[in-house]
Design an enzyme around this catalytic site. Structure first.
Site, PDB file in Angstrom:
ATOM      1  N   SER A 126      55.569  18.620   1.679  1.00 48.68           N
ATOM      2  CA  SER A 126      55.541  19.984   1.145  1.00 48.68           C
ATOM      3  C   SER A 126      56.706  20.237   0.203  1.00 48.68           C
ATOM      4  CB  SER A 126      55.621  20.966   2.318  1.00 48.68           C
ATOM      5  OG  SER A 126      55.939  22.261   1.872  1.00 48.68           O
ATOM      6  N   TYR A 151      59.832  24.535  10.408  1.00 49.33           N
ATOM      7  CA  TYR A 151      58.636  23.894   9.841  1.00 49.33           C
ATOM      8  C   TYR A 151      59.042  23.005   8.669  1.00 49.33           C
ATOM      9  CZ  TYR A 151      55.065  23.135   6.422  1.00 49.33           C
ATOM     10  OH  TYR A 151      54.281  22.529   5.482  1.00 49.33           O
ATOM     11  N   LYS A 155      59.167  18.595   7.948  1.00 52.76           N
ATOM     12  CA  LYS A 155      58.646  17.821   6.809  1.00 52.76           C
ATOM     13  C   LYS A 155      59.749  16.939   6.219  1.00 52.76           C
ATOM     14  CE  LYS A 155      54.393  19.124   6.799  1.00 52.76           C
ATOM     15  NZ  LYS A 155      53.336  18.170   7.150  1.00 52.76           N
TER      16      LYS A 155
END
Ligand code: WQD
Length: 340
Positions: A126, A151, A155
């Site tokens: 991302s 979150y 990644k």
């Protein structure tokens, strides 16, 4: 037809990628724990394809169950790993849930791949790993920063794990990480799309639900940023263009010259403000949107959009759908949802 395991294949981007894999002559096998999607997605996929796709209700943190899938299917030529939680706000409240699912899930998958001598992995990363970039557009060489949520941190950690695995030279695993910008839109059939489970956090599903009368009005989170109209800038890429980038990445991994770890930005290369998206939605659909201006949302990146030169040159990636076409497809999906 090469068999590709698609974890999270019943999700938004995963389901669109399953369609593009079949169109490109691959045989996808879905693994999904259905924690954030619905079995109805499988019906949408089979309606589009005119045939069923093998699907296993398995959690990627369950090594034994994952091993059973690899053994049962046999001859898996590669894996595309979508399975992860992605709600920024929820990750702040429940970081352990995110580190277990998004990090332990990847480690488990890598171990099972290694045990089964499956080498090719496409990883769903991302643009959130860029944090608040100093220069725009961001290239793959733009330094990653501590993400502004657990979150985003999962990644970043996952990318570091994949790079370490490649650098060790001791595992037969080659990875391409695709850094998504903002996926929007739905398949032209309107039979699959972004499933709204609960109140949407993301802009476009909130827009379509407001236009459909499900939400009272959209709040624009801040118009006091240093942008042309004061609202935040993002790079909105059609989910079908994004899905095609995964097929291109699988093809690249099948070529000898692919390195053990490569990263690509997948966006349109164009930035759009929130107000521009609203205007584009209204002109693409003829729907007047009820919205109001509110305060900034904590953690928002003021502006980010991609330099996609590398994906264009190496993967042959190109976007074929405009912002208006993407928003029109989101609206068609929303209207079709109401008939369900
Ligand atoms: C876009 C813009 C908001 C809702 C997403 C995902 C995240 C990650 C990166 C995958 C922002 C504004 C939004 C609303 C608004 N995806 N907005 N009103 O923040 O870029 O993050 O992409 O890895 O998981 O969440 O996308 O759609 O939430 O917001 O004004 O009701 O729209 O402030 O500027 P974001 P988003």
């Amino acid at each position: 037809m090469s068999k590709i395991l698609v974890t999270g294949g019943a999700g938004y981007i995963g389901s669109h990628t399953v369609i593009e894999l079949v169109e490109a002559g691959y045989t996808p096998v879905i693994v999904d724990n259905f924690s954030n999607t619905d079995e109805k997605v499988l019906q949408g996929i089979s309606s589009i394809l005119g045939k069923e796709v093998a699907c296993y209700r398995v959690d990627c943190t369950d090594a034994a169950a994952l091993q059973e899938v690899f053994a049962k299917e046999g001859g898996i030529a590669g894996v595309i790993h979508f399975a992860a939680f992605k709600a920024v706000g929820e990750s702040v409240a429940e970081p352990l849930k995110y580190y277990h699912n998004n990090v332990a899930g990847l480690v488990t998958l890598l171990q099972v791949m290694e045990n089964n001598k499956v080498s090719n992995l496409v990883f769903s990363s991302s643009c959130t790993v860029y944090g608040i970039p100093e220069n725009l557009p961001v290239t793959e060489e733009t330094p990653t920063q501590k993400a502004n949520s657990p979150y985003g941190n999962t990644k970043k950690i996952d990318e570091e794990i994949l790079r370490d695995v490649a650098d060790s030279g001791n595992y037969g695993i080659k990875t391409i990480a695709l850094r998504y910008f903002n996926p929007i839109g739905a398949h032209e059939s309107a039979l699959i799309g972004e499933l709204p489970l609960g109140v949407p956090a993301n802009l476009v599903p909130f827009i379509t639900q407001t236009a459909a009368g499900i939400r009272e009005s959209l709040t624009v989170y801040g118009t006091d940023y240093d942008t042309p109209d004061g609202s935040c800038i993002r790079d909105y890429v059609h989910v079908v263009d994004l899905a095609k980038a995964h097929v291109a990445a699988i093809k690249r991994l099948e070529q000898e010259e692919a390195a053990a770890y490569e990263v690509f930005n997948i966006g349109t290369g164009q930035g759009s403000t929130v107000l521009e998206v609203i205007n584009a939605f209204e002109s693409a659909t003829g729907q007047k949107l009820n919205y109001k201006i509110g305060p900034r949302r904590a953690g928002d990146v003021p502006k980010i959009y991609a330099d996609v030169t590398k994906a264009t040159e190496v993967l042959g990636f190109k976007t074929s759908l405009s912002l208006e076409e993407s928003l029109a497809s989101s609206w068609a999906w929303q209207k079709q949802l109401e008939t369900k």
